[in-house]
Design a protein around this motif. Structure first.
Motif, short mmCIF file in Angstrom:
data_model
loop_
_atom_site.label_atom_id
_atom_site.label_comp_id
_atom_site.label_asym_id
_atom_site.label_seq_id
_atom_site.Cartn_x
_atom_site.Cartn_y
_atom_site.Cartn_z
N SER A 1 0.84 -1.20 0.00
CA SER A 1 0.00 0.00 0.00
C SER A 1 0.87 1.25 0.00
CB SER A 1 -0.93 0.01 1.22
OG SER A 1 -1.83 -1.06 1.16
N ILE A 2 0.61 2.13 -0.95
CA ILE A 2 1.40 3.35 -1.12
C ILE A 2 0.48 4.54 -1.29
CG2 ILE A 2 3.16 4.50 -2.52
CD1 ILE A 2 3.00 1.02 -3.37
N ALA A 3 0.69 5.58 -0.52
CA ALA A 3 -0.06 6.82 -0.67
C ALA A 3 0.76 7.81 -1.46
CB ALA A 3 -0.41 7.40 0.69
N SER B 1 -2.06 13.51 -9.37
CA SER B 1 -2.95 12.49 -9.95
C SER B 1 -2.41 11.95 -11.26
CB SER B 1 -4.36 13.06 -10.15
OG SER B 1 -4.96 13.35 -8.90
N ASN B 2 -1.80 12.83 -12.04
CA ASN B 2 -1.19 12.39 -13.30
C ASN B 2 -0.05 11.44 -13.03
OD1 ASN B 2 -1.10 12.45 -16.13
ND2 ASN B 2 -1.23 14.68 -16.16
N PHE B 3 0.76 11.76 -12.03
CA PHE B 3 1.85 10.87 -11.64
C PHE B 3 1.31 9.52 -11.19
CE2 PHE B 3 4.16 8.85 -8.20
CZ PHE B 3 5.42 8.66 -8.76
N THR B 4 0.33 9.55 -10.28
CA THR B 4 -0.22 8.31 -9.73
C THR B 4 -0.76 7.41 -10.83
OG1 THR B 4 -0.87 9.51 -7.73
CG2 THR B 4 -1.86 7.34 -8.08
N THR B 5 -1.53 7.99 -11.75
CA THR B 5 -2.15 7.23 -12.82
C THR B 5 -1.11 6.56 -13.70
OG1 THR B 5 -4.05 8.73 -12.83
CG2 THR B 5 -3.73 7.35 -14.78
N ASN B 6 -0.12 7.32 -14.13
CA ASN B 6 0.88 6.77 -15.04
C ASN B 6 1.86 5.83 -14.33
OD1 ASN B 6 0.69 8.10 -17.94
ND2 ASN B 6 0.15 9.68 -16.45
N PHE B 7 2.16 6.12 -13.09
CA PHE B 7 2.99 5.23 -12.28
C PHE B 7 2.31 3.88 -12.14
CE2 PHE B 7 4.74 3.62 -8.26
CZ PHE B 7 6.09 3.95 -8.37
N ALA B 8 1.01 3.91 -11.85
CA ALA B 8 0.25 2.67 -11.71
C ALA B 8 0.16 1.90 -13.02
CB ALA B 8 -1.16 3.00 -11.20
N LEU B 9 -0.03 2.61 -14.11
CA LEU B 9 -0.11 1.97 -15.42
C LEU B 9 1.18 1.26 -15.78
CD1 LEU B 9 -2.09 4.69 -17.40
CD2 LEU B 9 -2.82 2.32 -17.03
N ASP C 1 -8.87 6.67 -5.78
CA ASP C 1 -8.91 8.13 -5.80
C ASP C 1 -9.55 8.58 -4.49
OD1 ASP C 1 -9.23 10.80 -6.33
OD2 ASP C 1 -9.73 10.49 -8.44
N MET C 2 -8.70 9.01 -3.56
CA MET C 2 -9.17 9.35 -2.22
C MET C 2 -9.58 10.82 -2.07
SD MET C 2 -9.12 6.49 -0.66
CE MET C 2 -9.37 6.99 1.04
N PHE D 1 -2.94 4.96 -3.29
CA PHE D 1 -3.93 5.89 -2.80
C PHE D 1 -3.58 7.29 -3.31
CE2 PHE D 1 -3.84 2.35 0.05
CZ PHE D 1 -5.13 2.19 0.51
N ASP D 2 -4.39 7.80 -4.21
CA ASP D 2 -4.19 9.16 -4.70
C ASP D 2 -4.92 10.10 -3.74
OD1 ASP D 2 -3.61 11.38 -6.21
OD2 ASP D 2 -5.19 11.04 -7.68
N MET D 3 -4.19 10.64 -2.77
CA MET D 3 -4.79 11.45 -1.72
C MET D 3 -5.06 12.86 -2.22
SD MET D 3 -4.83 9.12 0.62
CE MET D 3 -5.46 10.11 1.99
N GLY D 4 -6.08 13.50 -1.62
CA GLY D 4 -6.34 14.90 -1.94
C GLY D 4 -5.18 15.76 -1.48
#
Length: 290
Positions: free
Chosen positions: A22-24, A35-43, A56-57, A136-139
């Motif tokens: 689990s990574i925030a 969010s752009n980083f999180t999405t592409n990192f996950a992909l 998407d938290m 977890f893409d935190m606000g």
């Protein structure tokens, strides 16, 4: 409430086995490309054959589904208030990526109740059993409930830019989290750097500041370049790692993903079940934090 807490304690007292990592992903302020980083990192993790889910938290204000150009019939808030099942809110993305939308156009403020928090823990338990990576893409910024969740997550990726205000906010975010849990593992990413030197200097400045004032070591993942393909990808609603795989930012992020996977945190959950995300959340619940 006592019955719910007792049920949760019983449910979480058993051996959970090897759990997903689990990574925030956090930032001190908005507009840094988190969010752009999180999405592409996950992909990129998913492309390597890992089972990955993004949560998407930023409840009510999320945009992960927008970045990947997918409609979300149900979102995390629907699940939390009992209007959708967990399977209904786990959606399909590119590269076999799964994601849970935070929703959009709604208030980001929700009133936490014991049943809602119990649902959240149940969801996290299921995800950790079924995925290799839960991101977890935190606000942006810090709220009491987001800090409670961040306190429970073992690993934190902090996104900053080279701007002084962003650097200050990134440090403040790490400081808040560090004061709650001094064993937290931080990874630093500097986004939108105009040169390798600028990105490297920002990373070193933040690392040295954490060490000087908090005596805390952080791991530097590196910096991502300012790249016009990012804006084009957002407009097209196709992640840049898919639409522009040979762009400078895609190649840099690919190396960053491999660097992250090689950290010793890969086995953190298998080695020490006493500090798992779920058990920490249980402690928060039992103390009446929500």
């Amino acid at each position: 409430m006592r019955d719910q807490a007792e049920q949760l304690r019983m449910k979480m007292s058993g051996n959970l086995g090897v759990l997903g990592r689990s990574i925030a992903v956090v930032s001190g302020k908005g507009g840094v490309g988190k969010s752009n980083f999180t999405t592409n990192f996950a992909l990129m993790l998913a492309k390597l054959g890992k089972k990955v889910v993004v949560l998407d938290m930023d409840i009510g204000m999320g945009n992960v589904n927008i970045l990947i150009g997918r409609n979300a019939q149900y979102n995390l808030k629907d699940y939390l208030v009992g209007e959708a099942t967990l399977s209904q809110v786990i959606l399909d993305g590119p590269n076999n990526l799964k994601y849970i939308s935070g929703g959009s156009g709604l208030s980001s403020v929700i009133q936490w109740s014991p049943p809602m928090f119990n649902s959240l823990v149940n969801a996290f338990e299921t995800l950790q059993r079924n995925f290799d990576y839960i991101l977890f893409d935190m606000g942006a910024g810090a709220t009491n409930w987001s800090l409670d969740i961040l306190t429970s997550i073992e690993e934190i990726i902090v996104i900053s830019t080279t701007e002084p205000t962003s650097v200050t906010d990134a440090y403040s975010m790490m400081k808040y989290i560090h004061f709650r849990d001094q064993n937290k593992k931080f990874y630093l990413v500097v986004n939108r750097a105009y040169s390798n030197e600028e990105g490297r200097e920002t990373c070193i400045r933040l690392k040295n500041t954490m060490l000087k004032f908090l005596q805390k070591e952080i791991n530097i993942l590196g910096s991502l370049p300012e790249d016009p393909t990012v804006r084009k990808a957002v407009i097209d609603q196709i992640p840049f790692s898919i639409s522009y795989p040979d762009s400078p930012i895609s190649k840099t992020l690919d190396a960053m993903v491999n660097k992250f996977m090689n950290y010793e945190g890969e086995a953190v959950y298998a080695q020490d079940q006493t500090t798992t995300f779920l058990k920490k959340l249980k402690n928060i619940f039992s103390k009446g934090r929500v």
